[in-house]
Design a protein around this motif. Sequence first.
Motif, PDB file in Angstrom:
ATOM      1  N   SER A 264       0.861  -1.180   0.000  1.00 28.42           N
ATOM      2  CA  SER A 264       0.000   0.000   0.000  1.00 28.42           C
ATOM      3  C   SER A 264       0.899   1.232   0.000  1.00 28.42           C
ATOM      4  O   SER A 264       1.730   1.410   0.903  1.00 28.42           O
ATOM      5  CB  SER A 264      -0.915   0.000   1.230  1.00 28.42           C
ATOM      6  OG  SER A 264      -1.880   1.040   1.135  1.00 28.42           O
TER       7      SER A 264
ATOM      8  N   ASN B  14       1.738   4.994   0.489  1.00 21.47           N
ATOM      9  CA  ASN B  14       1.284   6.170   1.229  1.00 21.47           C
ATOM     10  C   ASN B  14       1.625   7.420   0.426  1.00 21.47           C
ATOM     11  O   ASN B  14       2.792   7.671   0.110  1.00 21.47           O
ATOM     12  CB  ASN B  14       1.956   6.199   2.604  1.00 21.47           C
ATOM     13  CG  ASN B  14       1.392   7.288   3.501  1.00 21.47           C
ATOM     14  OD1 ASN B  14       1.167   8.410   3.066  1.00 21.47           O
ATOM     15  ND2 ASN B  14       1.199   6.976   4.775  1.00 21.47           N
TER      16      ASN B  14
ATOM     17  N   THR C 220      -2.596   4.365   0.658  1.00 18.69           N
ATOM     18  CA  THR C 220      -2.765   4.812   2.040  1.00 18.69           C
ATOM     19  C   THR C 220      -2.691   6.336   2.102  1.00 18.69           C
ATOM     20  O   THR C 220      -1.868   6.958   1.411  1.00 18.69           O
ATOM     21  CB  THR C 220      -1.663   4.224   2.937  1.00 18.69           C
ATOM     22  OG1 THR C 220      -1.858   2.811   3.063  1.00 18.69           O
ATOM     23  CG2 THR C 220      -1.675   4.840   4.336  1.00 18.69           C
TER      24      THR C 220
ATOM     25  N   HIS D 149      -3.078   9.594   5.280  1.00 16.35           N
ATOM     26  CA  HIS D 149      -3.176   9.869   6.712  1.00 16.35           C
ATOM     27  C   HIS D 149      -3.604  11.325   6.904  1.00 16.35           C
ATOM     28  O   HIS D 149      -2.777  12.201   7.121  1.00 16.35           O
ATOM     29  CB  HIS D 149      -1.828   9.609   7.390  1.00 16.35           C
ATOM     30  CG  HIS D 149      -1.865   9.688   8.885  1.00 16.35           C
ATOM     31  ND1 HIS D 149      -1.079   8.908   9.691  1.00 16.35           N
ATOM     32  CD2 HIS D 149      -2.581  10.469   9.735  1.00 16.35           C
ATOM     33  CE1 HIS D 149      -1.300   9.213  10.962  1.00 16.35           C
ATOM     34  NE2 HIS D 149      -2.222  10.158  11.003  1.00 16.35           N
TER      35      HIS D 149
ATOM     36  N   TYR E  55      -8.241   0.735  -0.153  1.00 14.61           N
ATOM     37  CA  TYR E  55      -8.055   2.096   0.360  1.00 14.61           C
ATOM     38  C   TYR E  55      -7.851   1.992   1.859  1.00 14.61           C
ATOM     39  O   TYR E  55      -8.709   1.466   2.577  1.00 14.61           O
ATOM     40  CB  TYR E  55      -9.287   2.920   0.038  1.00 14.61           C
ATOM     41  CG  TYR E  55      -9.131   4.429   0.158  1.00 14.61           C
ATOM     42  CD1 TYR E  55      -7.883   5.036   0.299  1.00 14.61           C
ATOM     43  CD2 TYR E  55     -10.250   5.256   0.094  1.00 14.61           C
ATOM     44  CE1 TYR E  55      -7.768   6.406   0.383  1.00 14.61           C
ATOM     45  CE2 TYR E  55     -10.150   6.629   0.176  1.00 14.61           C
ATOM     46  CZ  TYR E  55      -8.909   7.201   0.319  1.00 14.61           C
ATOM     47  OH  TYR E  55      -8.797   8.577   0.402  1.00 14.61           O
ATOM     48  N   ASN E  56      -6.713   2.482   2.338  1.00 14.82           N
ATOM     49  CA  ASN E  56      -6.382   2.453   3.757  1.00 14.82           C
ATOM     50  C   ASN E  56      -6.263   3.887   4.255  1.00 14.82           C
ATOM     51  O   ASN E  56      -5.427   4.650   3.760  1.00 14.82           O
ATOM     52  CB  ASN E  56      -5.056   1.704   3.976  1.00 14.82           C
ATOM     53  CG  ASN E  56      -4.579   1.770   5.417  1.00 14.82           C
ATOM     54  OD1 ASN E  56      -5.349   1.583   6.348  1.00 14.82           O
ATOM     55  ND2 ASN E  56      -3.293   2.046   5.603  1.00 14.82           N
TER      56      ASN E  56
ATOM     57  N   GLU F 135      -5.437   6.184   7.514  1.00 13.80           N
ATOM     58  CA  GLU F 135      -4.847   6.208   8.846  1.00 13.80           C
ATOM     59  C   GLU F 135      -5.275   7.484   9.573  1.00 13.80           C
ATOM     60  O   GLU F 135      -5.546   8.501   8.935  1.00 13.80           O
ATOM     61  CB  GLU F 135      -3.318   6.199   8.763  1.00 13.80           C
ATOM     62  CG  GLU F 135      -2.722   5.026   8.037  1.00 13.80           C
ATOM     63  CD  GLU F 135      -1.215   5.119   7.929  1.00 13.80           C
ATOM     64  OE1 GLU F 135      -0.589   4.081   7.667  1.00 13.80           O
ATOM     65  OE2 GLU F 135      -0.660   6.230   8.110  1.00 13.80           O
TER      66      GLU F 135
ATOM     67  N   THR G 124      -6.678   2.373   9.730  1.00 14.16           N
ATOM     68  CA  THR G 124      -5.600   2.115  10.671  1.00 14.16           C
ATOM     69  C   THR G 124      -5.603   3.226  11.712  1.00 14.16           C
ATOM     70  O   THR G 124      -5.339   4.389  11.392  1.00 14.16           O
ATOM     71  CB  THR G 124      -4.241   2.060   9.953  1.00 14.16           C
ATOM     72  OG1 THR G 124      -4.274   1.028   8.964  1.00 14.16           O
ATOM     73  CG2 THR G 124      -3.121   1.766  10.942  1.00 14.16           C
TER      74      THR G 124
ATOM     75  N   SER H   3       2.812  -0.663   4.449  1.00 14.00           N
ATOM     76  CA  SER H   3       2.433   0.683   4.021  1.00 14.00           C
ATOM     77  C   SER H   3       3.706   1.512   3.962  1.00 14.00           C
ATOM     78  O   SER H   3       4.393   1.680   4.974  1.00 14.00           O
ATOM     79  CB  SER H   3       1.436   1.289   5.016  1.00 14.00           C
ATOM     80  OG  SER H   3       1.152   2.631   4.681  1.00 14.00           O
TER      81      SER H   3
END
Length: 247
Positions: free
Chosen positions: A5, A7, A41, A43, A69-70, A72, A99, A221
């Motif tokens: 993944s 970022n 990813t 954040h 799709y992650n 954080e 996450t 990630s």
Amino acid sequence: MTLLSVNLNKIAVLRNSRGGSEPDISTAAATCIEAGCGGITVHPRPDMRHVRPDDVRSLAALLRGRVEYNIEGNPFAGPRGEYPGLIALCHEVRPAQVTLVPDSDGQITSDHGFDLIQDAKRLRPLVAELRELGCRVSLFVDPGAGGFEHAVDIGVQRIEIYTGPYAEAFAEGDAAAQLALCVDTARRAQQAGLAVNAGHDLSQANLGTLRAAIPGLAEVSIGHALIGEALYEGLANTVRNYLQILR
């Protein structure tokens, strides 16, 4: 194979440093997907220093049905200005994975994980809410963390091991102790019934060693090193290099 993944926060940092829309985070995501990554990813943070809520929304439309799709973030950081809060964003875009990370405005980057014994009670309703949305929930934890039975009890499905100390030790030429700590953490989490992700400061130099040492590593990630390496090698080539390491 362990899922990669990518970022994209650093793409947003570069864009924000100048203003405007370049480099375009959606174009970067599409490039990574075409190169074969299995996930993206981001954040988002209340201070919006890199990825912003509109980025989260536009990426959701781009990624849907293509890769995981992650998202954080700190679930306890409330709304601020244009930032609606992590849980509210997840209600909007329904990522495959969330996450949870205990970061704060004072941290340049994530530098520690949750204490599963102390934090489980207040995490429980948030985990339940995310699970109701259909999101897989992962918790960011330190190497050497314990209390994985508490994570399972509140509905968490994965952990992400904070690999910053391992990467630092690797760069100094003696990663054996930190690697062993990551391996033991992964083993105990898996024995408790959790899948294991890893992330933070992973690079082409140190990823292969970690991957070989942790059987069943579900996902890595990677952002900072990957985007830095892409300045020299190109983004698509760099993604393909990481995929080759993971094979």
